[in-house]
Scaffold this motif. Structure first.
Motif, short mmCIF file in Angstrom:
data_model
loop_
_atom_site.label_atom_id
_atom_site.label_comp_id
_atom_site.label_asym_id
_atom_site.label_seq_id
_atom_site.Cartn_x
_atom_site.Cartn_y
_atom_site.Cartn_z
N PRO A 7 0.79 -1.23 0.00
CA PRO A 7 0.00 0.00 0.00
C PRO A 7 0.83 1.28 0.00
CG PRO A 7 0.13 -0.87 2.20
CD PRO A 7 0.86 -1.84 1.31
N PHE A 8 1.97 1.27 -0.67
CA PHE A 8 2.83 2.45 -0.71
C PHE A 8 2.99 2.89 -2.16
CE2 PHE A 8 4.41 -0.19 2.87
CZ PHE A 8 3.99 0.64 3.90
N ARG A 9 3.28 4.18 -2.33
CA ARG A 9 3.57 4.69 -3.67
C ARG A 9 4.87 4.04 -4.15
NH1 ARG A 9 2.77 10.41 -2.36
NH2 ARG A 9 0.54 10.35 -2.38
N HIS A 10 4.89 3.57 -5.35
CA HIS A 10 6.08 2.97 -5.96
C HIS A 10 6.66 1.83 -5.12
CE1 HIS A 10 5.73 6.36 -8.61
NE2 HIS A 10 5.93 7.20 -7.61
N PRO A 11 5.85 0.82 -4.75
CA PRO A 11 6.37 -0.25 -3.89
C PRO A 11 7.51 -1.03 -4.54
CG PRO A 11 4.23 -0.84 -4.79
CD PRO A 11 4.48 0.60 -5.14
N GLN A 12 7.58 -1.04 -5.87
CA GLN A 12 8.66 -1.75 -6.55
C GLN A 12 10.01 -1.09 -6.31
OE1 GLN A 12 6.32 0.11 -7.94
NE2 GLN A 12 7.23 1.39 -9.52
N GLN A 13 10.00 0.14 -5.77
CA GLN A 13 11.25 0.85 -5.51
C GLN A 13 11.69 0.74 -4.04
OE1 GLN A 13 10.64 4.87 -6.82
NE2 GLN A 13 10.36 4.27 -8.95
N PHE A 72 9.08 9.55 5.52
CA PHE A 72 7.82 9.74 4.80
C PHE A 72 8.07 9.97 3.31
CE2 PHE A 72 6.82 10.66 9.21
CZ PHE A 72 5.72 9.82 9.39
N ASP A 73 9.17 10.62 2.96
CA ASP A 73 9.50 10.80 1.55
C ASP A 73 9.77 9.46 0.88
OD1 ASP A 73 9.29 13.59 1.61
OD2 ASP A 73 11.39 13.82 2.23
N VAL A 74 10.47 8.57 1.57
CA VAL A 74 10.77 7.25 1.00
C VAL A 74 9.48 6.47 0.77
CG1 VAL A 74 11.84 5.01 1.49
CG2 VAL A 74 13.13 7.11 1.87
N LEU A 75 8.55 6.51 1.73
CA LEU A 75 7.30 5.77 1.57
C LEU A 75 6.34 6.44 0.59
CD1 LEU A 75 6.29 4.56 5.14
CD2 LEU A 75 7.42 3.30 3.33
#
Length: 167
Positions: A7-13, A72-75
């Motif tokens: 459930p995170f933005r850009h989980p593949q990263q 928070f930026d990373v997530l």
């Protein structure tokens, strides 16, 4: 098997480096890694731990977690209101800035936006490493649907990893 996406933005990263607490990399090591690879965003966090305390003269069990700068930026997920500032990650000896879960914000402040900047005293709350009593100042509120990157319940409080500047 059917898997639900993270459930995170850009989980593949996202990449998690984990270890038992006694073997976890230090904040200084994480800073060195970040300086060595500036194109990679890194942030430290610690899984929530129970924090015995009282509120309104009643014992409550809250879970507190710590995060490093850039968490928070990373997530790609951010507080609903407020948030940590760079100076929150440097120890001051005063009230510890804290982000409240949506539920705790509702419980203790009835969802009032005026909670930002307010003192928060939870008698009995102590720092797990030092055993020192803690008092807090509300720096922000997490969204209702905020998910913390661990396998447990999300924390009620998020504190900054406050580390003395590298000399």
């Amino acid at each position: 098997a059917l898997f639900k996406p993270l459930p995170f933005r850009h989980p593949q990263q996202l990449f998690l480096i984990g270890a038992p607490f006694s073997q976890a990399p230090s904040i200084a090591q994480i800073r060195q890694w970040a300086e060595a690879a500036p194109e990679v965003r890194m942030a430290a966090y610690r899984s929530p731990a129970a924090l015995g305390a009282t509120a309104d003269d009643s014992p409550i069990r809250v879970f507190a977690a710590k995060v490093g700068p850039g968490f928070f930026d990373v997530l790609g997920e951010y507080p609903l209101m407020g948030g940590f500032q760079p100076e929150h990650f440097v120890p001051t000896g005063g009230r510890v800035p804290v982000l409240l879960s949506y539920g705790l914000w509702q419980r203790l402040f009835a969802g009032s936006p005026s909670a930002l900047g307010q003192p928060l005293d939870l008698p009995g709350a102590v720092e797990s490493e030092s055993g020192q009593a803690l008092s807090f100042r509300v720096a922000g509120v997490l969204p209702r649907d905020f998910l913390y990157p661990n396998n447990a319940d999300p924390p009620d409080l998020i504190l900054p990893f406050a580390v003395a500047p590298a000399v």
